[in-house]
Design a protein around this motif. Structure first.
Motif, PDB file in Angstrom:
ATOM      1  N   ILE A 155     -89.327  17.392  35.021  1.00  0.00           N
ATOM      2  CA  ILE A 155     -89.378  18.761  34.562  1.00  0.00           C
ATOM      3  C   ILE A 155     -90.566  18.930  33.632  1.00  0.00           C
ATOM      4  N   CYS A 156     -91.288  20.035  33.807  1.00  0.00           N
ATOM      5  CA  CYS A 156     -92.487  20.276  33.004  1.00  0.00           C
ATOM      6  C   CYS A 156     -92.132  20.450  31.536  1.00  0.00           C
ATOM      7  N   ASP A 212     -97.999  28.991  34.479  1.00  0.00           N
ATOM      8  CA  ASP A 212     -98.497  27.854  33.704  1.00  0.00           C
ATOM      9  C   ASP A 212     -98.688  26.609  34.564  1.00  0.00           C
ATOM     10  N   LYS A 213     -98.642  26.776  35.895  1.00  0.00           N
ATOM     11  CA  LYS A 213     -98.757  25.628  36.789  1.00  0.00           C
ATOM     12  C   LYS A 213     -99.853  25.822  37.837  1.00  0.00           C
ATOM     13  N   LEU A 214    -100.774  26.725  37.573  1.00  0.00           N
ATOM     14  CA  LEU A 214    -101.840  27.037  38.509  1.00  0.00           C
ATOM     15  C   LEU A 214    -102.955  25.996  38.462  1.00  0.00           C
ATOM     16  N   PRO A 215    -103.851  26.014  39.482  1.00  0.00           N
ATOM     17  CA  PRO A 215    -105.010  25.122  39.436  1.00  0.00           C
ATOM     18  C   PRO A 215    -105.792  25.301  38.146  1.00  0.00           C
ATOM     19  N   GLY A 264     -94.958  17.515  41.268  1.00  0.00           N
ATOM     20  CA  GLY A 264     -94.645  18.778  41.900  1.00  0.00           C
ATOM     21  C   GLY A 264     -95.849  19.661  42.161  1.00  0.00           C
ATOM     22  N   PHE A 265     -97.024  19.259  41.652  1.00  0.00           N
ATOM     23  CA  PHE A 265     -98.196  20.099  41.869  1.00  0.00           C
ATOM     24  C   PHE A 265     -99.080  19.497  42.943  1.00  0.00           C
ATOM     25  N   LEU A 288     -90.494  22.096  39.233  1.00  0.00           N
ATOM     26  CA  LEU A 288     -90.392  23.309  38.443  1.00  0.00           C
ATOM     27  C   LEU A 288     -89.056  23.384  37.738  1.00  0.00           C
ATOM     28  N   ALA A 289     -89.122  23.683  36.433  1.00  0.00           N
ATOM     29  CA  ALA A 289     -87.890  23.765  35.655  1.00  0.00           C
ATOM     30  C   ALA A 289     -86.979  24.858  36.170  1.00  0.00           C
ATOM     31  N   VAL A 290     -87.572  25.948  36.679  1.00  0.00           N
ATOM     32  CA  VAL A 290     -86.750  27.066  37.130  1.00  0.00           C
ATOM     33  C   VAL A 290     -86.125  26.803  38.492  1.00  0.00           C
ATOM     34  N   LEU A 291     -86.522  25.681  39.136  1.00  0.00           N
ATOM     35  CA  LEU A 291     -86.034  25.406  40.480  1.00  0.00           C
ATOM     36  C   LEU A 291     -85.370  24.035  40.575  1.00  0.00           C
TER      37      LEU A 291
END
Length: 262
Positions: free
Chosen positions: A2-3, A194-197, A208-209, A232-235
């Motif tokens: 988890i991030c 907050d997880k974009l390139p 996960g990226f 992803l924490a939300v998933l």
């Protein structure tokens, strides 16, 4: 994993929250008839049919005598990172591949994914069991396209004004309910901003990226990206749901198990 958001990651998210939502009327340039024809031709090569046969063997346990390839393709778009960022005028999706259905004489189906390899040239990069893209495209309106949000294994009908979720392993909005494009942009920015390139998340190599470069037809060049739901924490529940989903739909890389058609 988890991030764990760092201060820099949090500052990035705050900055993104002040950007202007993407235009709801941003146009998606469709593949040309020549692109569709080239994608179908790529799906009919012996190598592509060979990997479809491998998929039928591995997933369904059948060895078809013949494999029929559709005479048309379905354009599949993927969530655009600039749309997530809120870049003005950015469309919600970018072209990822053209899906062409292959059907065994036993009736089982697989989807050959043709990817652009320079102007006018397409190659099959992978094969997935099932015919989701073709089946879902039948539910699209005249001015709609098929949009994939890989993080939730979700498929949307994307219109000039909004999206409608068609199916997903982990729905983030009600299936079948129209969602204005501005609201969808706010949702995906909250989920992935907050997880974009180029983000701290990517630079710290969090699980996960994944990022890849895909060159769309003609001279258009776009970075296509996706995130595995497990990172992803939300998933956090997606792994269980995706396992159930992919037990029925499995991919076969074109570089593995290819053999000429019979």
């Amino acid at each position: 994993m988890i991030c764990r958001k760092s201060v820099a990651c949090a500052l990035t998210a705050v900055a993104l929250s002040f950007t202007t939502p993407a235009s709801a009327s941003a146009a998606l340039p469709p593949p040309s008839p020549a692109d569709f024809a080239a994608a179908v031709e790529a799906a009919r090569t012996p190598a592509a049919i060979g990997v479809a046969r491998t998929n039928f063997r591995q997933v369904h346990g059948v060895e078809p005598k013949t494999v029929a390839v559709a005479d048309h393709g379905v354009a599949a778009y993927v969530l655009n990172p600039d749309f997530v960022r809120g870049v003005p005028g950015a469309p919600a999706g970018v072209l990822q591949y053209i899906a062409v259905t292959a059907t065994a004489d036993t009736g089982v189906r697989a989807t050959l994914r043709a990817n652009p390899e320079g102007a006018g040239h397409w190659t099959v990069g992978s094969v997935f069991s099932g015919d989701d893209e073709e089946a879902l495209s039948a539910r699209l309106g005249k001015d709609s396209v098929l949009l994939n949000e890989p993080q939730i294994n979700g498929w949307y009908e994307l219109t000039p004004s909004g999206v409608v979720l068609l199916q997903a392993s982990l729905p983030q909005s009600p299936v079948g309910t129209p969602l204005p494009l501005a609201e969808y942009q706010r949702q995906v920015q909250s989920r992935y901003g907050d997880k974009l390139p180029g983000s701290t998340y990517e630079k710290e190599h969090k699980i996960g990226f994944t990022q890849a470069e895909v060159a769309p037809p003609a001279d258009r060049s776009t970075a296509v990206w996706w995130l595995s739901a497990g990172g992803l924490a939300v998933l956090v529940l997606a792994a269980v749901l995706l396992r159930r989903r992919y037990s029925q739909r499995k991919s076969t890389p074109a570089s593995e198990g290819s053999s000429p058609s019979k």
